[in-house]
Design a protein around this motif. Sequence first.
Motif, short mmCIF file in Angstrom:
data_model
loop_
_atom_site.label_atom_id
_atom_site.label_comp_id
_atom_site.label_asym_id
_atom_site.label_seq_id
_atom_site.Cartn_x
_atom_site.Cartn_y
_atom_site.Cartn_z
N ARG A 103 -12.72 -1.19 23.42
CA ARG A 103 -11.99 -0.06 23.98
C ARG A 103 -12.90 1.13 24.28
N SER A 104 -12.43 2.03 25.11
CA SER A 104 -13.21 3.20 25.51
C SER A 104 -13.27 4.27 24.43
N GLY A 105 -12.41 4.19 23.42
CA GLY A 105 -12.40 5.15 22.32
C GLY A 105 -11.88 4.49 21.05
N PRO A 106 -11.96 5.21 19.92
CA PRO A 106 -11.62 4.62 18.62
C PRO A 106 -10.12 4.65 18.27
N ALA A 107 -9.30 4.03 19.12
CA ALA A 107 -7.87 3.90 18.86
C ALA A 107 -7.28 2.94 19.89
N THR A 108 -6.13 2.34 19.56
CA THR A 108 -5.50 1.39 20.49
C THR A 108 -4.94 2.08 21.73
N SER A 109 -4.84 3.39 21.71
CA SER A 109 -4.35 4.12 22.89
C SER A 109 -5.41 4.23 23.98
N ARG A 121 -21.95 -11.53 19.68
CA ARG A 121 -22.87 -10.69 18.93
C ARG A 121 -22.70 -9.23 19.33
N LEU A 122 -22.73 -8.36 18.31
CA LEU A 122 -22.55 -6.92 18.51
C LEU A 122 -23.64 -6.15 17.79
N GLU A 123 -24.02 -5.02 18.35
CA GLU A 123 -24.94 -4.09 17.69
C GLU A 123 -24.15 -2.83 17.35
N PRO A 124 -24.05 -2.48 16.07
CA PRO A 124 -23.30 -1.26 15.71
C PRO A 124 -24.05 -0.01 16.14
N LEU A 125 -23.31 0.98 16.66
CA LEU A 125 -23.92 2.23 17.11
C LEU A 125 -23.46 3.43 16.29
N GLU A 126 -22.16 3.47 15.97
CA GLU A 126 -21.63 4.55 15.12
C GLU A 126 -20.26 4.14 14.60
N ARG A 127 -19.74 4.92 13.65
CA ARG A 127 -18.43 4.64 13.06
C ARG A 127 -17.54 5.87 13.15
N SER A 128 -16.24 5.61 13.24
CA SER A 128 -15.24 6.66 13.18
C SER A 128 -14.03 6.06 12.46
N TRP A 131 -12.97 2.30 12.89
CA TRP A 131 -13.47 1.86 14.19
C TRP A 131 -14.99 1.92 14.23
N ILE A 132 -15.57 0.97 14.98
CA ILE A 132 -17.03 0.91 15.13
C ILE A 132 -17.36 0.91 16.61
N ARG A 133 -18.24 1.81 17.00
CA ARG A 133 -18.75 1.81 18.37
C ARG A 133 -19.87 0.78 18.41
N VAL A 134 -19.79 -0.17 19.34
CA VAL A 134 -20.73 -1.29 19.38
C VAL A 134 -21.28 -1.50 20.79
N ARG A 135 -22.43 -2.17 20.83
CA ARG A 135 -22.97 -2.68 22.09
C ARG A 135 -22.75 -4.19 22.05
N HIS A 136 -21.96 -4.71 22.97
CA HIS A 136 -21.66 -6.14 23.08
C HIS A 136 -22.88 -6.86 23.65
N VAL A 137 -22.98 -8.15 23.40
CA VAL A 137 -24.10 -8.95 23.91
C VAL A 137 -24.23 -8.82 25.44
N SER A 138 -23.15 -8.53 26.13
CA SER A 138 -23.17 -8.35 27.59
C SER A 138 -23.81 -7.04 28.00
N GLY A 139 -23.98 -6.12 27.03
CA GLY A 139 -24.49 -4.78 27.32
C GLY A 139 -23.40 -3.72 27.34
N SER A 147 -11.97 -4.25 11.17
CA SER A 147 -11.40 -5.39 10.41
C SER A 147 -11.58 -6.71 11.16
N TYR A 148 -11.96 -6.66 12.43
CA TYR A 148 -12.15 -7.87 13.22
C TYR A 148 -13.62 -8.17 13.50
N ILE A 149 -14.49 -7.53 12.70
CA ILE A 149 -15.94 -7.68 12.87
C ILE A 149 -16.54 -8.10 11.54
N ARG A 150 -17.54 -9.00 11.58
CA ARG A 150 -18.20 -9.47 10.36
C ARG A 150 -19.72 -9.38 10.51
N ASP A 151 -20.41 -9.46 9.36
CA ASP A 151 -21.89 -9.48 9.37
C ASP A 151 -22.36 -10.86 9.77
#
Length: 151
Positions: A103-109, A121-128, A131-139, A147-151
């Motif tokens: 999503r574009s922001g840290p909420a379902t809205s 694969r995801l790279e974590p960038l920040e947390r709120s 919610w976690i701001r991530v970079r997806h393998v696609s860029g 809760s839907y992300i694991r190490d």
Amino acid sequence: MMKWAVLALLLGSSPLAAQTLYVKQTEDGYLNLRSGPGTRYEVLDRLAPGDRVNVQETVGRWYRVVSPGGDKGWVAGDFLERVGDGRTTLFVKQTGDGYLNLRSGPATSHDILRRMYPGDRLEPLERSGDWIRVRHVSGAVGWAHGSYIRD
């Protein structure tokens, strides 16, 4: 058999201590797993960006790998990458829907930017919060619920 021996000598075959690499994002959105080391060999399966493969040997720029599902075959090494440059690597978990929204922001809205699939694969960038701001393998960069992300 003689053909393989000559090919190995010419191209520089190298058995490797098994190493783990990941499929890069490709223009086609997949990487062909082939029956031999070259494009003239049969396509056995398609691997998705972010798929983890175990490398068994190399012949030139081709890598014999074991796929996430246990299939064995050959892939072009140019489309594989290492992970472990000091950054934490996360992965999308299995979900009831079969995908997780980025999503574009840290909420379902917030708007959905793309779907991410289990094992991506995801790279974590920040947390709120959760919610976690991530970079997806696609860029693509966006927010996903932790809760839907694991190490």
